[in-house]
Scaffold this motif. Structure first.
Motif, PDB file in Angstrom:
ATOM      1  N   ALA A 183       0.798  -1.245  -0.132  1.00  0.00           N
ATOM      2  CA  ALA A 183       0.143   0.182   0.007  1.00  0.00           C
ATOM      3  C   ALA A 183       0.921   1.396   0.222  1.00  0.00           C
ATOM      4  O   ALA A 183       2.262   0.747   0.124  1.00  0.00           O
ATOM      5  N   THR A 184       0.094   2.744  -0.783  1.00  0.00           N
ATOM      6  CA  THR A 184       0.975   3.818  -0.237  1.00  0.00           C
ATOM      7  C   THR A 184       0.475   4.753   0.895  1.00  0.00           C
ATOM      8  O   THR A 184      -0.990   4.251   0.657  1.00  0.00           O
ATOM      9  N   GLY A 185       1.323   5.453   1.307  1.00  0.00           N
ATOM     10  CA  GLY A 185       0.440   6.603   1.833  1.00  0.00           C
ATOM     11  C   GLY A 185       0.404   7.592   1.642  1.00  0.00           C
ATOM     12  O   GLY A 185      -0.247   7.580   0.078  1.00  0.00           O
ATOM     13  N   PRO A 186      -0.129   8.952   1.941  1.00  0.00           N
ATOM     14  CA  PRO A 186      -0.430   9.897   2.238  1.00  0.00           C
ATOM     15  C   PRO A 186       0.793  10.355   1.090  1.00  0.00           C
ATOM     16  O   PRO A 186       0.056  11.774   0.290  1.00  0.00           O
ATOM     17  N   THR A 187       1.880   9.890   1.157  1.00  0.00           N
ATOM     18  CA  THR A 187       2.901  11.233   0.477  1.00  0.00           C
ATOM     19  C   THR A 187       2.937  11.145  -0.747  1.00  0.00           C
ATOM     20  O   THR A 187       3.859  10.484  -1.792  1.00  0.00           O
ATOM     21  N   GLY A 188       2.539   8.936  -1.048  1.00  0.00           N
ATOM     22  CA  GLY A 188       2.669   8.264  -2.424  1.00  0.00           C
ATOM     23  C   GLY A 188       4.010   7.608  -2.085  1.00  0.00           C
ATOM     24  O   GLY A 188       4.283   6.618  -2.825  1.00  0.00           O
ATOM     25  N   LEU A 189       5.006   7.696  -1.219  1.00  0.00           N
ATOM     26  CA  LEU A 189       5.766   6.843  -0.713  1.00  0.00           C
ATOM     27  C   LEU A 189       4.886   5.491   0.141  1.00  0.00           C
ATOM     28  O   LEU A 189       4.003   5.183   0.288  1.00  0.00           O
ATOM     29  N   GLY A 190       6.186   4.506   0.025  1.00  0.00           N
ATOM     30  CA  GLY A 190       5.061   3.112   0.794  1.00  0.00           C
ATOM     31  C   GLY A 190       4.681   2.924   1.918  1.00  0.00           C
ATOM     32  O   GLY A 190       5.441   3.308   2.476  1.00  0.00           O
ATOM     33  N   GLY A 191       3.344   2.054   1.843  1.00  0.00           N
ATOM     34  CA  GLY A 191       2.933   2.013   3.258  1.00  0.00           C
ATOM     35  C   GLY A 191       3.061   0.839   3.889  1.00  0.00           C
ATOM     36  O   GLY A 191       4.424   0.261   3.260  1.00  0.00           O
ATOM     37  N   PRO A 192       1.566   0.115   4.476  1.00  0.00           N
ATOM     38  CA  PRO A 192       2.076  -0.893   5.237  1.00  0.00           C
ATOM     39  C   PRO A 192       1.822  -2.141   3.382  1.00  0.00           C
ATOM     40  O   PRO A 192       1.412  -1.753   2.818  1.00  0.00           O
ATOM     41  N   LEU A 193       3.044  -3.232   3.724  1.00  0.00           N
ATOM     42  CA  LEU A 193       2.778  -4.649   3.427  1.00  0.00           C
ATOM     43  C   LEU A 193       1.488  -5.286   3.298  1.00  0.00           C
ATOM     44  O   LEU A 193       0.715  -5.089   4.541  1.00  0.00           O
ATOM     45  N   VAL A 194       0.877  -6.021   2.808  1.00  0.00           N
ATOM     46  CA  VAL A 194      -0.319  -6.232   2.931  1.00  0.00           C
ATOM     47  C   VAL A 194      -0.313  -7.504   2.201  1.00  0.00           C
ATOM     48  O   VAL A 194       0.354  -7.915   1.172  1.00  0.00           O
ATOM     49  N   GLY A 195      -1.073  -8.539   2.702  1.00  0.00           N
ATOM     50  CA  GLY A 195      -0.975 -10.287   2.577  1.00  0.00           C
ATOM     51  C   GLY A 195      -1.492 -10.563   3.542  1.00  0.00           C
ATOM     52  O   GLY A 195      -1.161 -11.412   4.483  1.00  0.00           O
ATOM     53  N   GLN A 196      -3.161 -10.886   3.281  1.00  0.00           N
ATOM     54  CA  GLN A 196      -3.595 -11.809   4.066  1.00  0.00           C
ATOM     55  C   GLN A 196      -5.347 -11.590   2.976  1.00  0.00           C
ATOM     56  O   GLN A 196      -5.611 -10.966   2.033  1.00  0.00           O
ATOM     57  N   HIS A 197      -6.085 -12.737   3.953  1.00  0.00           N
ATOM     58  CA  HIS A 197      -7.368 -13.058   3.159  1.00  0.00           C
ATOM     59  C   HIS A 197      -8.355 -11.903   3.882  1.00  0.00           C
ATOM     60  O   HIS A 197      -7.915 -10.791   4.751  1.00  0.00           O
ATOM     61  N   VAL A 198      -9.323 -11.373   2.946  1.00  0.00           N
ATOM     62  CA  VAL A 198     -10.796 -10.412   3.705  1.00  0.00           C
ATOM     63  C   VAL A 198     -11.584 -11.204   3.714  1.00  0.00           C
ATOM     64  O   VAL A 198     -11.976 -12.263   3.029  1.00  0.00           O
ATOM     65  N   THR A 199     -12.120 -10.604   5.093  1.00  0.00           N
ATOM     66  CA  THR A 199     -13.701 -11.409   5.566  1.00  0.00           C
ATOM     67  C   THR A 199     -14.986 -10.299   4.899  1.00  0.00           C
ATOM     68  O   THR A 199     -15.300  -9.103   4.760  1.00  0.00           O
ATOM     69  N   ALA A 200     -15.621 -11.188   4.126  1.00  0.00           N
ATOM     70  CA  ALA A 200     -17.252 -10.283   3.910  1.00  0.00           C
ATOM     71  C   ALA A 200     -18.231 -10.834   4.835  1.00  0.00           C
ATOM     72  O   ALA A 200     -18.606 -11.928   5.186  1.00  0.00           O
ATOM     73  N   THR A 201     -18.496 -10.012   5.783  1.00  0.00           N
ATOM     74  CA  THR A 201     -19.883 -10.549   7.015  1.00  0.00           C
ATOM     75  C   THR A 201     -21.283  -9.912   6.241  1.00  0.00           C
ATOM     76  O   THR A 201     -21.121  -9.548   6.345  1.00  0.00           O
ATOM     77  N   THR A 202     -21.998 -10.838   6.351  1.00  0.00           N
ATOM     78  CA  THR A 202     -22.875 -10.485   6.027  1.00  0.00           C
ATOM     79  C   THR A 202     -24.412 -10.783   7.600  1.00  0.00           C
ATOM     80  O   THR A 202     -23.921 -11.739   8.073  1.00  0.00           O
TER      81      THR A 202
END
Length: 120
Positions: free
Chosen positions: A21-40
């Motif tokens: 991901a990238t932060g507000p400055t456009g520089l590198g932000g957090p690494l993303v590596g996970q599943h996403v959960t959809a809750t209903t």
């Protein structure tokens, strides 16, 4: 007399998202590596809540309701600060989604996530 209600249903999208991901400055932000959960929840028909299975997920969910044809996006990354989740008015039906990394600059998605679920 008490009213019976079903518990919310968590559906973990089958394919995880991975990238940077990238932060507000456009520089590198957090690494993303996970599943996403959809809750209903049957008490909130037509609504889906998205969140990362490991907590915060700096990601964008691109969803489509196959029953109605309605589509949209849900951003789990707000103003450079990761949100705990996001809510979308998806409508009831069968839904599919892809997930990419999010951010203010040019986020890099190495592996887009994907999955499907049913919204009451």
């Amino acid at each position: 007399m008490s009213r019976a209600s079903a518990e919310p249903v968590d559906t973990v999208l089958l394919i995880p998202v991975a990238g940077l991901a990238t932060g507000p400055t456009g520089l590198g932000g957090p690494l993303v590596g996970q599943h996403v959960t959809a809750t209903t929840d049957t008490e909130r028909p037509g609504i889906t809540e998205f969140r990362g299975t490991e907590g915060i997920c700096a990601c964008m969910v691109h969803w489509r309701n196959l029953t109605t044809g309605v589509a949209g996006t849900s951003n789990n990354f707000w103003f450079g600060l990761p949100a705990t989740g996001a809510t979308a008015i998806t409508g009831s039906g069968v839904l599919v989604a892809t997930v990419t990394t999010s951010g203010a600059g040019s986020p890099i998605t190495v592996l887009p996530g994907a999955g499907l679920w049913i919204v009451p």
